[in-house]
Design a protein around this motif. Structure first.
Motif, PDB file in Angstrom:
ATOM      1  N   SER A 168     -58.914  45.932  40.728  1.00 55.15           N
ATOM      2  CA  SER A 168     -57.535  46.346  40.466  1.00 55.15           C
ATOM      3  C   SER A 168     -57.287  46.562  38.978  1.00 55.15           C
ATOM      4  O   SER A 168     -56.294  47.157  38.584  1.00 55.15           O
ATOM      5  N   SER A 169     -58.204  46.069  38.133  1.00 58.76           N
ATOM      6  CA  SER A 169     -58.118  46.284  36.689  1.00 58.76           C
ATOM      7  C   SER A 169     -59.525  46.296  36.119  1.00 58.76           C
ATOM      8  O   SER A 169     -60.464  45.766  36.721  1.00 58.76           O
ATOM      9  N   GLU A 170     -59.679  46.911  34.955  1.00 59.86           N
ATOM     10  CA  GLU A 170     -60.988  46.998  34.319  1.00 59.86           C
ATOM     11  C   GLU A 170     -61.561  45.611  34.019  1.00 59.86           C
ATOM     12  O   GLU A 170     -62.771  45.398  34.079  1.00 59.86           O
ATOM     13  N   SER A 171     -60.687  44.668  33.704  1.00 61.18           N
ATOM     14  CA  SER A 171     -61.152  43.331  33.338  1.00 61.18           C
ATOM     15  C   SER A 171     -61.868  42.631  34.494  1.00 61.18           C
ATOM     16  O   SER A 171     -62.686  41.737  34.268  1.00 61.18           O
ATOM     17  N   GLU A 172     -61.567  43.007  35.747  1.00 63.91           N
ATOM     18  CA  GLU A 172     -62.215  42.372  36.904  1.00 63.91           C
ATOM     19  C   GLU A 172     -63.647  42.843  37.105  1.00 63.91           C
ATOM     20  O   GLU A 172     -64.362  42.300  37.950  1.00 63.91           O
ATOM     21  N   ARG A 173     -64.099  43.804  36.307  1.00 65.29           N
ATOM     22  CA  ARG A 173     -65.427  44.379  36.479  1.00 65.29           C
ATOM     23  C   ARG A 173     -66.455  43.788  35.516  1.00 65.29           C
ATOM     24  O   ARG A 173     -67.616  44.156  35.557  1.00 65.29           O
ATOM     25  N   THR A 174     -66.031  42.872  34.661  1.00 62.81           N
ATOM     26  CA  THR A 174     -66.924  42.327  33.629  1.00 62.81           C
ATOM     27  C   THR A 174     -66.987  40.805  33.700  1.00 62.81           C
ATOM     28  O   THR A 174     -65.973  40.143  33.924  1.00 62.81           O
ATOM     29  N   VAL A 175     -68.192  40.263  33.514  1.00 62.15           N
ATOM     30  CA  VAL A 175     -68.401  38.820  33.414  1.00 62.15           C
ATOM     31  C   VAL A 175     -69.181  38.540  32.138  1.00 62.15           C
ATOM     32  O   VAL A 175     -70.138  39.255  31.803  1.00 62.15           O
ATOM     33  N   THR A 176     -68.781  37.486  31.429  1.00 61.59           N
ATOM     34  CA  THR A 176     -69.412  37.094  30.168  1.00 61.59           C
ATOM     35  C   THR A 176     -70.070  35.731  30.299  1.00 61.59           C
ATOM     36  O   THR A 176     -69.479  34.808  30.852  1.00 61.59           O
ATOM     37  N   LEU A 177     -71.284  35.617  29.800  1.00 56.46           N
ATOM     38  CA  LEU A 177     -71.972  34.330  29.692  1.00 56.46           C
ATOM     39  C   LEU A 177     -72.055  33.963  28.221  1.00 56.46           C
ATOM     40  O   LEU A 177     -72.684  34.684  27.430  1.00 56.46           O
ATOM     41  N   ASN A 178     -71.411  32.859  27.833  1.00 55.73           N
ATOM     42  CA  ASN A 178     -71.489  32.351  26.466  1.00 55.73           C
ATOM     43  C   ASN A 178     -72.475  31.191  26.420  1.00 55.73           C
ATOM     44  O   ASN A 178     -72.493  30.355  27.327  1.00 55.73           O
TER      45      ASN A 178
END
Length: 241
Positions: A168-178
């Motif tokens: 529903s938004s671009e942010s839901e398509r990315t995952v970050t590993l720190n």
């Protein structure tokens, strides 16, 4: 309040495998936490023994209400269960610290005879990077479907799953590993839990602070299945930016 105690937690696996880094078994890790459902919401169970194996003990403190015999891994205060529906939160970022072996595989467990048996809800994509430069401290993956946020699993199914959908938004398509910055040139494995489904693009980045040291983006199809470790091709960075 109900006094604290402990549970035995056993993870679904392919018994022929020996460790997650040689393409196989999913195991519990140090500091793992499970979300244990109660009639008053939920409590946190923290791994007390069994790291590195599929069988572990989790300890929990006092709580109000009664145990329902249902558990979710990994812990997230956004999980909930209502009317046999599990709302499961996949976060947009993970803070791994120095432990890059933790795969954070999404699982749902049910108490049977005093033991909580966990089955996988989704899959995991594994990346191996060789000769990664010192200072590297972040990995990002971007796909064409939803890979973080709230997902729903039907607990009336014999084996519940969580599936991807259109974001529903671009942010839901990315995952970050720190993770802690590498102190020297290193070979590393990185694991990303992903909902079941077919993904048609792939974008990945490695960062050292605010500097991108390596990136890839392409139209490529990857299918994620439940209980499956999707092994991506090894990538050699050559040891320098």
């Amino acid at each position: 309040p109900t006094v604290g105690g402990s549970i035995i937690a056993i993870m679904e696996n392919d018994e022929t495998r020996t460790s997650v880094t040689d393409d196989g078994i999913f195991t519990w890790s140090e500091n793992d936490q499970v979300w244990l459902h109660t009639t008053n919401g939920g409590i946190i169970g923290t791994l007390s023994s069994g790291a590195g194996t599929p069988n572990a003990n989790f300890s929990y403190g006092a709580f109000i209400g009664d145990m329902t015999g249902k558990g979710v891994y990994p812990y997230n205060d956004g999980h909930s269960i209502s009317d046999n529906k599990l709302s499961f939160v996949l976060p947009s970022s993970y803070d791994l610290g120095s432990d890059l072996t933790n795969n954070n595989a999404a699982m749902y467990g049910v108490n049977v005879g005093g033991t909580v048996w966990f089955n996988h809800l989704a899959g995991v994509m594994r990346f191996k990077f060789q000769n990664v430069p010192a200072g590297t401290d972040k990995f990002q993956i971007t796909l064409d479907k939803k890979i973080n946020g709230i997902f729903t699993a039907d607990l009336s199914e014999a084996i519940p799953i969580i599936e991807t959908s259109d974001a529903s938004s671009e942010s839901e398509r990315t995952v970050t590993l720190n993770f802690d910055a590498l102190k020297s040139v290193s070979d590393i494995y990185l694991y990303v839990p992903l909902p079941v489904g077919t993904y048609n693009t792939l974008g990945i980045n490695l960062w050292a602070g605010n500097k991108s040291i390596w990136s890839y983006s392409n139209t490529v199809t990857n299918k994620i299945r439940r209980k499956t470790l999707k092994l991506m091709p090894n990538i050699n960075l050559g040891g320098s930016v």
